[in-house]
Scaffold this motif. Structure first.
Motif, PDB file in Angstrom:
ATOM      1  N   SER A  30     -47.437  -0.373 -37.589  1.00  8.97           N
ATOM      2  CA  SER A  30     -47.836   0.398 -39.175  1.00  8.97           C
ATOM      3  C   SER A  30     -46.813  -0.662 -39.856  1.00  8.97           C
ATOM      4  N   GLU A  31     -47.756  -0.840 -40.802  1.00  8.34           N
ATOM      5  CA  GLU A  31     -46.863  -2.158 -42.102  1.00  8.34           C
ATOM      6  C   GLU A  31     -45.208  -1.774 -41.837  1.00  8.34           C
ATOM      7  N   THR A  32     -44.888  -1.245 -42.141  1.00 11.78           N
ATOM      8  CA  THR A  32     -43.679  -0.667 -42.188  1.00 11.78           C
ATOM      9  C   THR A  32     -42.862  -0.530 -40.897  1.00 11.78           C
ATOM     10  N   LYS A  33     -41.266  -1.312 -40.731  1.00  9.94           N
ATOM     11  CA  LYS A  33     -40.917  -1.560 -39.572  1.00  9.94           C
ATOM     12  C   LYS A  33     -39.388  -1.020 -40.162  1.00  9.94           C
ATOM     13  N   ARG A  34     -38.495  -0.672 -39.280  1.00 12.61           N
ATOM     14  CA  ARG A  34     -36.799   0.061 -39.203  1.00 12.61           C
ATOM     15  C   ARG A  34     -36.026  -1.857 -39.184  1.00 12.61           C
ATOM     16  N   GLU A  35     -35.131  -1.535 -39.796  1.00 10.22           N
ATOM     17  CA  GLU A  35     -34.589  -2.947 -39.842  1.00 10.22           C
ATOM     18  C   GLU A  35     -33.514  -2.992 -38.676  1.00 10.22           C
ATOM     19  N   GLY A  36     -32.866  -3.431 -38.005  1.00 10.63           N
ATOM     20  CA  GLY A  36     -31.868  -3.981 -36.853  1.00 10.63           C
ATOM     21  C   GLY A  36     -32.905  -4.029 -35.475  1.00 10.63           C
ATOM     22  N   GLY A  37     -31.566  -4.635 -34.577  1.00 11.75           N
ATOM     23  CA  GLY A  37     -32.078  -4.017 -33.325  1.00 11.75           C
ATOM     24  C   GLY A  37     -31.020  -4.882 -32.378  1.00 11.75           C
ATOM     25  N   ASP A  38     -31.158  -5.139 -31.779  1.00 19.29           N
ATOM     26  CA  ASP A  38     -30.113  -6.205 -30.738  1.00 19.29           C
ATOM     27  C   ASP A  38     -29.746  -7.393 -30.764  1.00 19.29           C
ATOM     28  N   ALA A  39     -28.610  -7.832 -30.731  1.00 19.88           N
ATOM     29  CA  ALA A  39     -28.577  -9.952 -31.456  1.00 19.88           C
ATOM     30  C   ALA A  39     -29.101 -10.172 -30.610  1.00 19.88           C
ATOM     31  N   PRO A  43     -39.665  -8.402 -32.524  1.00 19.23           N
ATOM     32  CA  PRO A  43     -38.569  -8.124 -34.270  1.00 19.23           C
ATOM     33  C   PRO A  43     -39.330  -7.191 -35.299  1.00 19.23           C
ATOM     34  N   ALA A  44     -38.801  -7.584 -36.298  1.00 18.79           N
ATOM     35  CA  ALA A  44     -39.209  -7.261 -38.131  1.00 18.79           C
ATOM     36  C   ALA A  44     -40.181  -8.032 -37.785  1.00 18.79           C
ATOM     37  N   TYR A  45     -41.795  -7.796 -38.886  1.00 17.72           N
ATOM     38  CA  TYR A  45     -42.727  -8.343 -39.314  1.00 17.72           C
ATOM     39  C   TYR A  45     -43.354  -8.224 -40.175  1.00 17.72           C
ATOM     40  N   ARG A  46     -44.429  -8.772 -40.999  1.00 14.89           N
ATOM     41  CA  ARG A  46     -45.165  -7.987 -42.053  1.00 14.89           C
ATOM     42  C   ARG A  46     -46.484  -8.795 -40.972  1.00 14.89           C
ATOM     43  N   LEU A  47     -47.665  -8.858 -40.727  1.00 15.35           N
ATOM     44  CA  LEU A  47     -49.294  -9.008 -40.258  1.00 15.35           C
ATOM     45  C   LEU A  47     -49.647  -8.006 -40.319  1.00 15.35           C
ATOM     46  N   SER A  48     -51.082  -8.098 -40.807  1.00 14.93           N
ATOM     47  CA  SER A  48     -51.919  -6.780 -41.420  1.00 14.93           C
ATOM     48  C   SER A  48     -52.917  -7.253 -40.454  1.00 14.93           C
ATOM     49  N   HIS A  49     -53.870  -6.281 -39.834  1.00 16.51           N
ATOM     50  CA  HIS A  49     -55.060  -6.634 -39.446  1.00 16.51           C
ATOM     51  C   HIS A  49     -55.746  -7.596 -40.675  1.00 16.51           C
ATOM     52  N   ASP A  50     -55.925  -7.628 -42.111  1.00 21.81           N
ATOM     53  CA  ASP A  50     -57.088  -7.805 -42.925  1.00 21.81           C
ATOM     54  C   ASP A  50     -55.736  -9.174 -43.669  1.00 21.81           C
ATOM     55  N   SER A  51     -54.760  -9.569 -43.560  1.00 17.52           N
ATOM     56  CA  SER A  51     -53.611 -10.543 -43.758  1.00 17.52           C
ATOM     57  C   SER A  51     -54.409 -11.693 -43.142  1.00 17.52           C
ATOM     58  N   LYS A  52     -54.253 -12.621 -44.075  1.00 23.12           N
ATOM     59  CA  LYS A  52     -55.069 -14.362 -43.743  1.00 23.12           C
ATOM     60  C   LYS A  52     -54.359 -15.586 -43.726  1.00 23.12           C
ATOM     61  N   LEU A  53     -54.337 -15.764 -42.643  1.00 23.17           N
ATOM     62  CA  LEU A  53     -53.033 -16.920 -42.333  1.00 23.17           C
ATOM     63  C   LEU A  53     -54.398 -18.577 -42.156  1.00 23.17           C
ATOM     64  N   PRO A  54     -53.499 -19.620 -42.683  1.00 20.18           N
ATOM     65  CA  PRO A  54     -54.817 -20.513 -43.046  1.00 20.18           C
ATOM     66  C   PRO A  54     -55.229 -20.840 -41.406  1.00 20.18           C
ATOM     67  N   GLY A  55     -56.868 -21.022 -41.686  1.00 21.52           N
ATOM     68  CA  GLY A  55     -57.571 -21.706 -40.511  1.00 21.52           C
ATOM     69  C   GLY A  55     -57.133 -19.928 -39.431  1.00 21.52           C
ATOM     70  N   VAL A  56     -57.037 -19.372 -39.360  1.00 24.20           N
ATOM     71  CA  VAL A  56     -56.782 -18.260 -38.628  1.00 24.20           C
ATOM     72  C   VAL A  56     -57.884 -16.847 -39.184  1.00 24.20           C
ATOM     73  N   HIS A  57     -58.584 -16.446 -37.985  1.00 20.87           N
ATOM     74  CA  HIS A  57     -59.270 -15.872 -38.133  1.00 20.87           C
ATOM     75  C   HIS A  57     -59.413 -14.477 -37.268  1.00 20.87           C
ATOM     76  N   LEU A  58     -57.990 -13.155 -37.601  1.00 19.97           N
ATOM     77  CA  LEU A  58     -57.232 -12.031 -36.728  1.00 19.97           C
ATOM     78  C   LEU A  58     -58.259 -11.468 -35.399  1.00 19.97           C
TER      79      LEU A  58
END
Length: 250
Positions: free
Chosen positions: A8-17, A125-140
């Motif tokens: 999911s694009e949405t993530k819960r905050e928090g977690g273990d330290a 961790p919580a992060y944001r990267l989707s199937h259609d995100s465009k990282l430089p030089g990366v084709h997912l």
């Protein structure tokens, strides 16, 4: 049996330290690929404007960029608890009994755009990267397609593929794999069957919960159908390699 969910694009905050430990993630052969994508994600996160464009998000979502900047050091929690959204709200991991969570640890896999396939109890961790995100030089898709399916569909395990079509395209299972793609459909009064979009995520989450609560490894698709039907789901075989889950729009 493997149940394969989309993230999911949405993530819960928090977690273990504790920070992300790639050695604790399932499918260790993917560690180098994961490390490379994490490096690229952190690099672009130093440029807010470039990150917003790459992630296809608005300036109001700047917090997502900070999440990515801190992805290696931010708190972690089991993937099944980290993801939110319709599928995971219906799954309701927090209310699963320990037996079901234990079963999920070995039988539920989530296809992440950043980390590839991961186990349900892998700490992330919580992060944001989707199937259609465009990282430089990366084709997912070109990154994951050659390696991830080797882990998911290489054996004899029955694979129940509940992913969206976008995540299937990101990492298609090999031909000949013992896999079944789930299509959520509705049937009109005249017998016409059509696929659903809005309702399919909730239905997939509820069906996944049913299988986790059953907490038994199923070897055949007939066994899956029997468990689903006993729990009140109307599920039938569709086209070759396809399961159809019938739901009402009401």
């Amino acid at each position: 049996m493997i149940i394969l969910l989309p993230p999911s694009e949405t993530k819960r905050e928090g977690g273990d330290a504790t920070g992300l430990d790639l050695a604790r993630l399932r499918f260790s052969s993917l560690t180098a690929t994961r490390r490379g994508l994490l490096r690229e994600l952190r690099a672009i996160s130093r440029d807010e404007d470039a990150s917003l464009k790459a992630l296809k998000i608005s300036p109001r979502q700047r917090a997502e960029v900070l999440r990515n900047r801190e992805v290696m050091t931010s708190p972690t929690m089991p993937a099944i608890d980290r993801y939110t959204g319709v599928v995971f709200d219906a799954l309701d991991s927090a209310s699963l009994p320990e037996r079901a969570r234990s079963f999920a640890a070995s039988h539920l896999v989530i296809q992440s755009a950043l980390l590839g396939p991961i186990g349900a109890m892998d700490p992330i961790p919580a992060y944001r990267l989707s199937h259609d995100s465009k990282l430089p030089g990366v084709h997912l898709a070109k990154t994951w397609a050659p390696v991830a399916p080797l882990e998911i569909g290489a054996g004899d395990d029955l694979v129940l593929d509940f992913r969206s079509e976008a995540y299937v395209a990101l990492s298609p299972l090999p031909s000949g794999a013992n896999s079944w793609f789930l299509k959520v459909v509705t049937e009109s009064d005249d017998g016409t069957v059509r696929a659903l979009n809005h309702f399919n995520k909730k239905s997939k989450g509820l069906l996944t919960r049913t299988l986790l609560m059953h907490a038994r490894d199923l070897a055949t698709i007939d066994e899956v159908l029997a468990v689903a039907r006993a729990a009140g789901h109307r599920m039938e075989l569709g086209d070759p390699g396809e399961l159809r889950l019938y739901v009402s729009k009401d």
